[in-house]
Structure formats: structure tokens, C-alpha cells
Design an enzyme around this catalytic site. Structure first.
Site: not given
Length: 388
Positions: A49, A53, A62, A98, A173
Site C-alpha cells: 500500500r 491513500r 483521485r 484492488d 468477500y
């Protein structure tokens, strides 16, 4: 659970001549040679990561763009992948995407909700649900291949790591309909309807294996399979109900060959990482991994012991230390580096992803520190004795 493997056709096992590994651009890089088991003078470092973010340039880019839309915009995905390489000087890029992207490209209704994660409005919980899952048309992976190609061109001799979610995490998921603390619905299906579970795992292995293979063929120099939720499983359940599907996914990239600078034939290195999977390390390695990623819950020397001392490792700085005072973080990094010496080779990484509120300057300083440790060690070595 006996899933038949799907080996790569023999005529497509050799990487194209222009591939960065085949052309020599990345095959001698510190990351790739370390993944291949050769300990060099520098411990390579990158962060899970690292793209995304925590970076202000990412957040600016974004604005107004949905997460999955960003993943499927080749120019945007490439730019986000490159941002931390420029800023931090890390030894590899990790492809920005992702794990649910291949599910979406197959036609499953999935979205990523800020602060929550992937959400599926129609969970897959019955035999009919599994039978009705759509077949992935691999032509739909074209935006992924394009993004990887753009990124590889910009990286030059810095390798790009391709990644994909492991079949169990994707299945969790799908069954839960979103994130879960204990994945009880998925684990219940595993035992109460084993035939549907096996069919679901075959489906997730197929789509995620295709996703990973597309990245490698487009120019990624290593593959990482990421199993976020495997730590919820016992070793017996993982081995019997999950490992065969992970092996099936990795079969799509296992054995892809290139010729190294020393003229030896080598294969694209495969990394397997899971969260809370210290008890599963051996079984996870056995599905076809070359390198084991280790989270922050067990020290690297213990992980190496559990793997017989023969497997290159990746990890395992505790992300919580990134917000600690620098002397505390520095001591932790030195400890991780020292414990990593128990393995044949070691790539420094986090034991999970970069927290979103991390100060980017800390990552930049950490990477420079790791590189400086290697430089200082090299400079302290005695000078070679001149030949007579």
C-alpha cells in the site's frame, strides 16, 4: 478438495523478448535477485500500500473518481503506481489495483465503499449462486495490461510487482457480501456445502489467476498473491479446503521462464503473503511460492525456522511503528533487518499495508535509512588484499 491444476501451455512459458526480465532491465535488480534467493549488499525495500491513500498527490488525483474506476483507468492506475517510487526511492513499484477488480471485470456487482471496503449486494451462498457466477472473458483484462505496460515503460530498470487476491479472500468477500471479522458464512459454506465451496474456489482461482498472469505478461517482474483473510482458518482447513485453489491460481504464473544475465534459465518469482498466517507459513509456501511474506505477528527468524531456513522472506515492520518517534522506528527496523539474516535472502517490507494517516516523509526517511545501512556496512568492510 482436489482441484486439477491448469498448467500454462508449454509454448507460452517463455516470456517475450521485450519483457523487462527477459531483456535484462530488471533481472539483475536487487529485488529480483533477492527474491531468487541471492543476498546482495543492499536489502531491497518497498511497502505494501505504498501507492495510494497516504500520499497527498494520490488524494488530489483521485478527487471525483471512484476507486474501481481509478483502477480501470490505465493512465491513472499507472500514475498512482509511480507516485511512491518517485517520492520514496523504493526498490520496486507495486501495481495499483484492488483484489476485487477481476471479480468486477467478470461481471459481478461489487463496489468499494469508503471506510468499509468491498461490498457485494448479492452474496454468493447457494449452489445456484455459484453456478450463476459469470465467466471471465480475459479480453476484459485489457485495461490492466495497458496500465502495467505504461508503468513498466516509465519505471525503466526498477521492477514492478504484480499482485492479486488469493482465492479464499475473494471467496470470503463473495459469501459474506463484504468485510467480516470472523468470515463465519464462508467457513460455514466450506463445511456445510463442500461441493459448492469447491466450485466457488475454482471460480475465484480462475479469475484471480488470470488477473495475475495478465500483469506478468504485460511486464511485471514478480507476482504476489495476497490472502487477507486466511488467518481465520485452521491449518487443517487451509490445507484441505483452500490450498488447492491457491495452487490453481498460481499455476497461471508458475514456471514462466526468462534468461538471466548469467545465462541461467530462471522463472518469475512468486511471493505469497497472508495476514495472521504464522501457523500456515509452510502450507502457504507449498502451494507454489518462492518467497514468503510475513506479517508483523511473528519475528522473521522464527518464520525462517518454521520454513526450514531455506525460503527467502519479505517483511515485516509493524505498521504501528511508522507513527512512533524516529529512534523507536529505527531500532525496530534494525531488529527486523537483523532477524531477516536468518533467511537465505530478505526483502524489507511492512507486516501489512501503510496506514492511511502515515506521514509520507517517514516512509522516505525509512527507505533512505535502509539503503544507508547497507552503504555503511559495505564501507566498513576491510579493503581487499592486492594480488601478488
Amino acid at each position: 478438495m482436489n482441484l486439477p491444476t491448469s498448467p500454462t501451455p508449454a509454448d507460452s512459458r517463455v516470456l517475450p523478448a521485450a519483457h523487462p526480465l527477459q531483456s535484462g532491465r530488471t533481472s539483475a535488480s536487487p529485488l529480483v535477485t533477492t527474491y531468487q534467493g541471492t543476498r546482495g549488499p543492499v536489502t531491497p525495500v518497498w511497502m505494501m500500500r505504498q501507492a495510494g491513500r497516504s500520499l497527498p498527490e494520490y488524494r488530489a488525483l483521485r478527487v471525483g473518481t471512484d476507486m474501481l474506476d481509478a483502477c480501470l483507468d490505465p493512465a491513472m492506475a499507472s500514475e498512482i503506481t509511480l507516485q511512491p517510487v518517485r517520492r520514496h526511492g523504493v526498490d520496486a513499484g507495486i501495481f495499483f489495483s484492488d483484489i476485487v477488480v477481476p471479480i468486477k471485470l467478470a461481471g459481478v456487482d461489487v463496489s468499494i465503499v469508503a471506510g468499509k471496503g468491498p461490498v457485494l449486494p448479492h452474496p454468493v451462498r447457494t449452489a445456484d449462486d455459484v453456478r450463476n457466477l459469470p465467466t471471465l472473458d480475459e479480453a476484459a483484462l485489457a485495461p490492466i495490461s495497458e496500465a502495467v505496460a505504461l508503468t513498466v515503460d516509465a519505471l525503466g530498470d526498477i521492477p514492478l510487482i504484480g499482485f492479486a487476491g488469493a482465492p479464499f479472500t475473494l471467496a470470503a468477500y463473495l459469501v459474506e457480501g463484504g468485510p467480516s471479522k470472523d468470515h463465519i458464512a464462508a467457513r460455514t459454506m466450506m463445511h456445510s456445502d463442500p461441493e459448492s465451496w469447491q466450485a466457488l474456489m475454482r471460480w475465484t482461482a480462475t479469475v484471480t489467476g488470470a488477473f495475475l498472469r495478465a500483469q506478468i505478461l504485460a511486464g511485471a517482474s514478480a507476482a504476489q498473491l495476497f490472502d487477507s483473510w486466511a488467518g481465520a482458518l485452521s491449518l487443517a482447513d487451509y490445507t484441505a479446503k483452500v490450498a488447492p485453489a491457491s495452487a490453481l491460481a498460481l499455476a497461471r504464473v508458475h514456471g514462466l521462464e526468462y534468461t538471466a544475465p548469467d545465462a541461467a534459465s530462471r522463472t518469475v518469482p512468486i511471493v505469497h503473503f497472508g495476514v495472521g498466517t504464522g501457523e500456515l507459513l509452510g502450507a502457504m509456501h507449498d502451494v507454489g511460492a518462492d518467497v514468503m511474506g510475513v506479517d508483523y505477528r511473528i519475528p522473521l527468524d522464527e518464520a525462517s525456522r518454521r520454513l526450514g531456513g531455506t525460503v527467502p522472506l519479505q517483511g515485516n515492520i509493524d505498521p504501528a511503528f511508522l507513527a512512533a518517534p524516529w529512534p523507536v522506528l529505527e531500532a525496530h527496523v534494525l531488529d527486523v533487518l537483523e532477524r531477516g539474516k536468518a533467511a537465505p535472502a530478505h526483502v524489507l517490507n511492512l507486516g501489512h499495508g501503510v496506514p492511511p494517516d502515515t506521514d509520507p516523509a517517514v516512509i522516505t526517511r525509512l527507505v533512505a535509512f535502509v539503503h544507508q545501512v547497507a552503504a555503511d556496512a559495505a564501507s566498513s568492510l576491510p579493503a581487499p588484499t592486492p594480488a601478488a
